[in-house]
Design a protein around this motif. Sequence first.
Motif, PDB file in Angstrom:
ATOM      1  N   ASP E 124      24.934 -14.923  77.926  1.00 49.14           N
ATOM      2  CA  ASP E 124      26.285 -14.986  77.338  1.00 49.14           C
ATOM      3  C   ASP E 124      26.501 -13.811  76.383  1.00 49.14           C
ATOM      4  O   ASP E 124      27.568 -13.178  76.385  1.00 49.14           O
ATOM      5  CB  ASP E 124      26.469 -16.306  76.564  1.00 49.14           C
ATOM      6  CG  ASP E 124      26.717 -17.505  77.463  1.00 49.14           C
ATOM      7  OD1 ASP E 124      27.102 -17.330  78.634  1.00 49.14           O
ATOM      8  OD2 ASP E 124      26.523 -18.641  76.986  1.00 49.14           O
ATOM      9  N   PHE E 125      25.495 -13.531  75.569  1.00 45.90           N
ATOM     10  CA  PHE E 125      25.649 -12.439  74.603  1.00 45.90           C
ATOM     11  C   PHE E 125      25.637 -11.083  75.310  1.00 45.90           C
ATOM     12  O   PHE E 125      26.429 -10.182  74.993  1.00 45.90           O
ATOM     13  CB  PHE E 125      24.548 -12.504  73.536  1.00 45.90           C
ATOM     14  CG  PHE E 125      24.725 -11.494  72.439  1.00 45.90           C
ATOM     15  CD1 PHE E 125      25.832 -11.557  71.589  1.00 45.90           C
ATOM     16  CD2 PHE E 125      23.818 -10.465  72.256  1.00 45.90           C
ATOM     17  CE1 PHE E 125      26.013 -10.621  70.573  1.00 45.90           C
ATOM     18  CE2 PHE E 125      23.986  -9.530  71.236  1.00 45.90           C
ATOM     19  CZ  PHE E 125      25.082  -9.611  70.400  1.00 45.90           C
ATOM     20  N   LYS E 128      28.958 -10.450  76.742  1.00 43.76           N
ATOM     21  CA  LYS E 128      29.947 -10.102  75.710  1.00 43.76           C
ATOM     22  C   LYS E 128      29.811  -8.636  75.300  1.00 43.76           C
ATOM     23  O   LYS E 128      30.818  -7.931  75.167  1.00 43.76           O
ATOM     24  CB  LYS E 128      29.792 -11.019  74.491  1.00 43.76           C
ATOM     25  CG  LYS E 128      30.876 -10.799  73.445  1.00 43.76           C
ATOM     26  CD  LYS E 128      30.913 -11.906  72.397  1.00 43.76           C
ATOM     27  CE  LYS E 128      32.152 -11.742  71.500  1.00 43.76           C
ATOM     28  NZ  LYS E 128      32.245 -12.835  70.509  1.00 43.76           N
ATOM     29  N   VAL E 136      32.190  -8.561  69.165  1.00 45.81           N
ATOM     30  CA  VAL E 136      30.910  -9.070  68.651  1.00 45.81           C
ATOM     31  C   VAL E 136      31.035  -9.246  67.133  1.00 45.81           C
ATOM     32  O   VAL E 136      31.514  -8.353  66.439  1.00 45.81           O
ATOM     33  CB  VAL E 136      29.754  -8.106  68.982  1.00 45.81           C
ATOM     34  CG1 VAL E 136      28.491  -8.478  68.223  1.00 45.81           C
ATOM     35  CG2 VAL E 136      29.499  -8.092  70.489  1.00 45.81           C
ATOM     36  N   SER E 137      30.615 -10.407  66.657  1.00 45.22           N
ATOM     37  CA  SER E 137      30.824 -10.732  65.240  1.00 45.22           C
ATOM     38  C   SER E 137      29.529 -11.203  64.578  1.00 45.22           C
ATOM     39  O   SER E 137      28.546 -11.537  65.266  1.00 45.22           O
ATOM     40  CB  SER E 137      31.869 -11.848  65.129  1.00 45.22           C
ATOM     41  OG  SER E 137      31.333 -13.047  65.667  1.00 45.22           O
ATOM     42  N   GLU E 139      29.173 -13.962  63.342  1.00 41.52           N
ATOM     43  CA  GLU E 139      28.983 -15.341  63.779  1.00 41.52           C
ATOM     44  C   GLU E 139      28.176 -15.375  65.089  1.00 41.52           C
ATOM     45  O   GLU E 139      27.381 -16.292  65.310  1.00 41.52           O
ATOM     46  CB  GLU E 139      30.339 -16.033  63.997  1.00 41.52           C
ATOM     47  CG  GLU E 139      31.093 -16.348  62.720  1.00 41.52           C
ATOM     48  CD  GLU E 139      31.631 -15.104  62.011  1.00 41.52           C
ATOM     49  OE1 GLU E 139      31.959 -14.120  62.708  1.00 41.52           O
ATOM     50  OE2 GLU E 139      31.685 -15.108  60.762  1.00 41.52           O
ATOM     51  N   ASP E 140      28.402 -14.421  65.958  1.00 43.22           N
ATOM     52  CA  ASP E 140      27.613 -14.365  67.199  1.00 43.22           C
ATOM     53  C   ASP E 140      26.122 -14.211  66.879  1.00 43.22           C
ATOM     54  O   ASP E 140      25.279 -14.870  67.486  1.00 43.22           O
ATOM     55  CB  ASP E 140      28.044 -13.164  68.058  1.00 43.22           C
ATOM     56  CG  ASP E 140      29.418 -13.337  68.672  1.00 43.22           C
ATOM     57  OD1 ASP E 140      29.796 -14.483  68.985  1.00 43.22           O
ATOM     58  OD2 ASP E 140      30.118 -12.326  68.851  1.00 43.22           O
TER      59      ASP E 140
END
Lengths: 190, 190, 190, 190, 190, 190
Positions: E124-125, E128, E136-137, E139-140
């Motif tokens: 998933d990452f 992204k 991308v943050s 929080e990710d």
Amino acid sequence: MNTVSRFPVPALADLPEDIRARIVAVHDKAGFVPNVFLAWAHRPDEFRAFFAYHDALLEKAGGLTKAEREMIVVATSALNHCHYCVIAHGAILRIRAKQPLLADQIAVNYLSADLTPRQRVMLDFAVKVAERSHEVSDEDLAALRGHGMTDDEIWDIGAIAALFALSNRMANLMALRPNDEFYTMGRAAK
Amino acid sequence: MNTVSRFPVPALADLPEDIRARIVAVHDKAGFVPNVFLAWAHRPDEFRAFFAYHDALLEKAGGLTKAEREMIVVATSALNHCHYCVIAHGAILRIRAKQPLLADQIAVNYLSADLTPRQRVMLDFAVKVAERSHEVSDEDLAALRGHGMTDDEIWDIGAIAALFALSNRMANLMALRPNDEFYTMGRAAK
Amino acid sequence: MNTVSRFPVPALADLPEDIRARIVAVHDKAGFVPNVFLAWAHRPDEFRAFFAYHDALLEKAGGLTKAEREMIVVATSALNHCHYCVIAHGAILRIRAKQPLLADQIAVNYLSADLTPRQRVMLDFAVKVAERSHEVSDEDLAALRGHGMTDDEIWDIGAIAALFALSNRMANLMALRPNDEFYTMGRAAK
Amino acid sequence: MNTVSRFPVPALADLPEDIRARIVAVHDKAGFVPNVFLAWAHRPDEFRAFFAYHDALLEKAGGLTKAEREMIVVATSALNHCHYCVIAHGAILRIRAKQPLLADQIAVNYLSADLTPRQRVMLDFAVKVAERSHEVSDEDLAALRGHGMTDDEIWDIGAIAALFALSNRMANLMALRPNDEFYTMGRAAK
Amino acid sequence: MNTVSRFPVPALADLPEDIRARIVAVHDKAGFVPNVFLAWAHRPDEFRAFFAYHDALLEKAGGLTKAEREMIVVATSALNHCHYCVIAHGAILRIRAKQPLLADQIAVNYLSADLTPRQRVMLDFAVKVAERSHEVSDEDLAALRGHGMTDDEIWDIGAIAALFALSNRMANLMALRPNDEFYTMGRAAK
Amino acid sequence: MNTVSRFPVPALADLPEDIRARIVAVHDKAGFVPNVFLAWAHRPDEFRAFFAYHDALLEKAGGLTKAEREMIVVATSALNHCHYCVIAHGAILRIRAKQPLLADQIAVNYLSADLTPRQRVMLDFAVKVAERSHEVSDEDLAALRGHGMTDDEIWDIGAIAALFALSNRMANLMALRPNDEFYTMGRAAK
């Protein structure tokens, strides 16, 4: 290549008195006439309606600060790839926010700009209105109120994004060229 | 669920005289007050600017017919999923075009609607301005002129698409509800 | 411009008996023959398979109501810009739901239509199957069950969205023209 | 994780006779039962309709070769990220085309696969029907005819893309798992 | 149609000694020379930089397993429709993971592949970063740490996705053809 | 908020000698150390590979001018919303092109920037490689040759777009912050 617009640009002398007066006033304040005034004057009734709308939302007192209003303009205009609006309102944002880096940051990616949490929430909503307004929901408004936004501020955020949805399309239709002056205004550190 | 807008709707008695007069005139002509007038009156200055802009482009004589102007509204509002604009302007288009099927056809897919070649070219350009105005090029304008469009008509096509980029976003922001009357107006065959 | 399909449309007399019988029965019930029957009869085996599939999902008793099944058709067909399916099934939805406004609302933007919470959840899932079925997850099914949907209803929602993924593409391939009758059916208030 | 479907899979003994017969026949020919037969048998009427449709288009004689029909399935199923259809029909394509590399090439990017010019035109049209069928135009059909396609072939290309628009969504809804056998079938050079 | 690249491919004898040595070593280990080495050798300095980068991320010990690193390559290369990278790294993944089905599953739809929860989060990452890295943050990253990922592993996931953003574009620019050997490597069950 | 990277930034004293030497050299030339050097030094091997790749493409003599190479960086980095790359390479472009407005124009919308026809063709191709490289075709290369591009220049255009596909993703992964110096460099008219 360096013309102001794809459509005819009237001479100042040929303009209706109220429009000429507005343009003279802008010149006296800014030291030059932003091209948007000359190009839009091709259609006097639309000129009057656009700037009336613009002033009602961008020059309004209270609620969002004037710098915050310009942040909305720059963020949404960048997504619409509007040459004139990003450059001209980027300059105005630098001056109003007294943060010389902020306009360029927002133009590239507002998600990585130096924003307060409130400003981030504001721009998230403005971008939603700009890109997929049909998905705006009651839950969105409740969330904004949870971040301290009043209903008047919420309307203003959405209305500024909506007005520049119009403005960006008109500037792109005209191929409106930003004045060279805008590129460097407000870049000196405060 | 059946409220007119997410924002406060002023009582007629509380409105400035010019706005109330406009609403009364619309009521006298149409037999009901379209909700857009009541909801936008929440902000009198924005009301005045919007309807001045609207009249300058939609009620204009010469060039595009009034029915063609409404076709642009319906085609671009459908792409923006604007509930109010598709239903209300679909009704106006049915009446102005005297073609009871055309509005629904354009709302679903203008590419398969009963259009003249000129109307098809007009809507292709309107949709480009609505969806990717930053790609509008000198070649696009040359092609439109090749199809017999004047520069004034080209501006009008783009400007109507731009105005409803604003209008669609405002209606979606407000969750503006179309009046029930619009759904059936103009459906009888000519 | 007003032909029924881009492909040959057989004469009723030339059709296999079972297909002619189906068409006669539809005519007797509706008062006219919807163009989809005539155009698809160009390929009798595909006609039989399509309508067998259609009846298994749209005429099924129990679970979703017949009106709810048509809501799925209209919502997903609108996203696929299918002229025939939105107009024809919009008419059927108006009749089955006895809500004359609902079909047009869903066609423009189901997110702002007059839906019950259950119907909203139903259409959210139908649209996911229509647009990005590869992202359907076990969590989606668990959420639907949490809203009271049975597994049979979940299959039906997805299967109707899938069947009209086929139907929309076939109608667009044929340039299938909806009968004029559909535009006005069921518009009178209940 | 290794179950065949998200929905109940009936035991062979519980199936209607015609469906059991079909499954037995497939088993005798292939040496195993592809999971699509077991999973879809959860709904006997839909099973019958789907495989009748499938046979009418994939097993048809004349016009497109059987390998070309499978190319359409693989190309469009890859764009829909359909795990079952890409793996199972990739195997069938390897066998029918006697080109062990072609299926994987088409699954990744049909634009760089080893195709004849006719096959490339065929897949361009299939992908247009799969992804934006509302843009299919008379000009597209004229161009296909210019490449020697008959109207029957054009219908078949579009209809196979449409059928797998359904099939891909159903397989993704079910989380239909391809049998392990498919991954290696037909990989030996001819 | 079967050439290795759109650009000149140097003869082994004409290559700088270090590059020839690398190619000979690969040949001795694999039994053939993957086309990527020959095609990229058209530009020796870029060859050296690319393979140095590649080795630093794909041959690295510790943290992500070598099979996990290849999963990232296959998942992101499939989204970029990179013919060479999906086929060649699919083979390497089959060998390194000792799971003959996994590469094809990930290439079609990693969301339905046989992954551990950790691997799912990893992909998933990676996806992204490959598709919308500007979102991308912090929080990710916090979420990844919550799943037990170290900061070194997070960098590696993103960096492999970024390196193959380059590699996919170069292979597509060259029309780099995978060697036939890759299609069947590692397909036998463990 | 003002940190350089999401990942650890090594102290100069802790760096391998070759990397420290490079950083010192950059400092001596530019008067400050661009943050990209410090942040990427977190991974010395990747630092070496990246800057070797960078120098091979951006500092190369002949073919594309150095300003043209920077145009490719700015145009593609803007589409990837890479804060660092647009700001830092925008500054370098201003200096190398001696056109203080060009970088901002390209960052907003290269389609309306002051480009020569050759530069426009160059950026069209760079953007295609950046956004949909799997659609690059032999016809694209033939068209570029028709505009006078050599095969070496075509490789360079694509390779620079590919390298910054990597660089943009790494900078966004790191949340790499551009040095304040970049915002104003090269803005004075030539």
